[in-house]
Design an enzyme around this catalytic site. Structure first.
Site, PDB file in Angstrom:
ATOM      1  N   GLY A 137       0.821  -1.194   0.000  1.00  0.00           N
ATOM      2  CA  GLY A 137       0.000   0.000   0.000  1.00  0.00           C
ATOM      3  C   GLY A 137       0.860   1.250   0.000  1.00  0.00           C
ATOM      4  O   GLY A 137       2.087   1.190  -0.067  1.00  0.00           O
ATOM      5  N   GLU A 158      10.181  -2.339   4.261  1.00  0.00           N
ATOM      6  CA  GLU A 158       9.438  -2.178   3.012  1.00  0.00           C
ATOM      7  C   GLU A 158      10.352  -1.697   1.894  1.00  0.00           C
ATOM      8  O   GLU A 158      10.331  -2.236   0.781  1.00  0.00           O
ATOM      9  CB  GLU A 158       8.294  -1.168   3.222  1.00  0.00           C
ATOM     10  CG  GLU A 158       7.133  -1.721   4.022  1.00  0.00           C
ATOM     11  CD  GLU A 158       6.076  -0.669   4.303  1.00  0.00           C
ATOM     12  OE1 GLU A 158       4.919  -1.053   4.545  1.00  0.00           O
ATOM     13  OE2 GLU A 158       6.401   0.534   4.293  1.00  0.00           O
ATOM     14  N   LYS A 176      -5.771   8.554  -1.199  1.00  0.00           N
ATOM     15  CA  LYS A 176      -4.316   8.659  -1.065  1.00  0.00           C
ATOM     16  C   LYS A 176      -3.674   9.520  -2.152  1.00  0.00           C
ATOM     17  O   LYS A 176      -2.471   9.768  -2.112  1.00  0.00           O
ATOM     18  CB  LYS A 176      -3.693   7.250  -1.098  1.00  0.00           C
ATOM     19  CG  LYS A 176      -4.228   6.307  -0.022  1.00  0.00           C
ATOM     20  CD  LYS A 176      -3.980   6.850   1.360  1.00  0.00           C
ATOM     21  CE  LYS A 176      -4.242   5.817   2.458  1.00  0.00           C
ATOM     22  NZ  LYS A 176      -5.639   5.387   2.524  1.00  0.00           N
TER      23      LYS A 176
END
Length: 285
Positions: A137, A158, A176
């Site tokens: 995400g 990540e 977003k």
């Protein structure tokens, strides 16, 4: 003559009867036409589709992203609420036999626990330094597909996993999208060592005085400092105006001693899947 007189008398008696209708046969009830009933009034209420929640949108994006996955792939498994939908879908496909021989490289302990519970085989970068596909995400996505990530606290792992991936697919909902990184007014995280954290917090704030930046140490609900999977602290930067130059900002942040990693993921995403109220949109460079 006597018979004729008797017959005439009988007819005369019948004609004077009070119930002349008895001379005729009654029409059977079943054949009597009925007066049609007036239909009862009714109304049809328009049924509108229920509004999609943010979780619904995340799941739509996650399902689309999983279409990129093929059997035999080594996959980077992201962290956060949207990535959790991806991991859950992978578990379903494995259980149904629609995917086989995949290996997941999780980006956090939380993702590792979820994937292990779903029966997804797991490994680490040491054993799989080349990853076929990472799915994760994002907290912000700008028009050039640059990202802010790490509000879940897993930005270091990540970035390591996604930098090692041939393809990096991002899943997000339309909330977003920003015109410029930092434009949401929410946190842009920077992972720092615990040693002299106040010193680095002040230096990070001073880097972005022109953007009206505020710097805060991330805390847990109990008021104690949040500690990452790698035993570091996080300083969250809040911008009043978007970052003008992402690459320059990232370079300046990384130059500070004690900074481990920052949440600017620049020129890394190969595709971004955005779920909105009108459908799913795939953006590529």
């Amino acid at each position: 003559m006597a018979i004729a007189a008797a017959t005439a008398a009988a007819l005369s008696s019948l004609s004077s009867s009070s119930s002349p209708s008895r001379l005729f046969l009654r029409t059977p009830r079943a054949l009597t036409p009925r007066t049609p009933r007036r239909p009862r009034p009714f109304s049809v209420k328009a049924l509108s589709a229920p509004a999609l929640t943010q979780d619904d949108l995340k799941k739509l994006a996650a399902d689309k992203a999983v279409e990129y996955v093929r059997s035999g792939m080594v996959l980077g498994l992201g962290t956060g609420s949207t990535a959790a939908f991806v991991v859950a879908k992978l578990g379903e496909l494995l259980k149904a036999g629609q995917l086989k021989d995949i290996v997941g490289v999780p980006t956090s302990k939380r993702t590792e626990e979820q994937a292990r519970g779903l029966g997804i085989p797991l490994s680490v970068l040491d054993d799989h330094p080349r990853i076929d596909l990472a799915i994760d995400g994002a907290d912000e996505v700008d028009p050039d597909l640059n990202l802010v990530k790490g509000r879940g606290g897993a930005l270091l792992r990540e970035k390591m996993v996604e930098a090692a991936s041939k393809e990096f697919v991002v899943v997000a909902d339309e909330t977003k999208l920003v015109d410029g990184l930092g434009g949401s007014g929410l946190a842009m995280p920077v992972e720092i060592v615990q040693f002299c954290w106040k010193y680095n917090l002040v230096r990070l704030k001073e880097l972005f005085n022109e953007e009206g930046c505020e710097a805060k140490l991330r805390l847990n609900e109990d008021g104690k400092p949040y500690v990452t999977d790698n035993s570091n602290y996080i300083v969250d930067l809040y911008f009043k105006t978007p970052i003008k130059d992402g690459p320059a900002a990232g370079k300046e942040i990384s130059s500070l001693e004690g900074v481990v990693e920052h949440g600017l993921f620049l020129n890394m995403a190969t595709a971004v899947i955005i779920a909105g109220k009108t459908g799913v949109d795939v953006k590529t460079k």
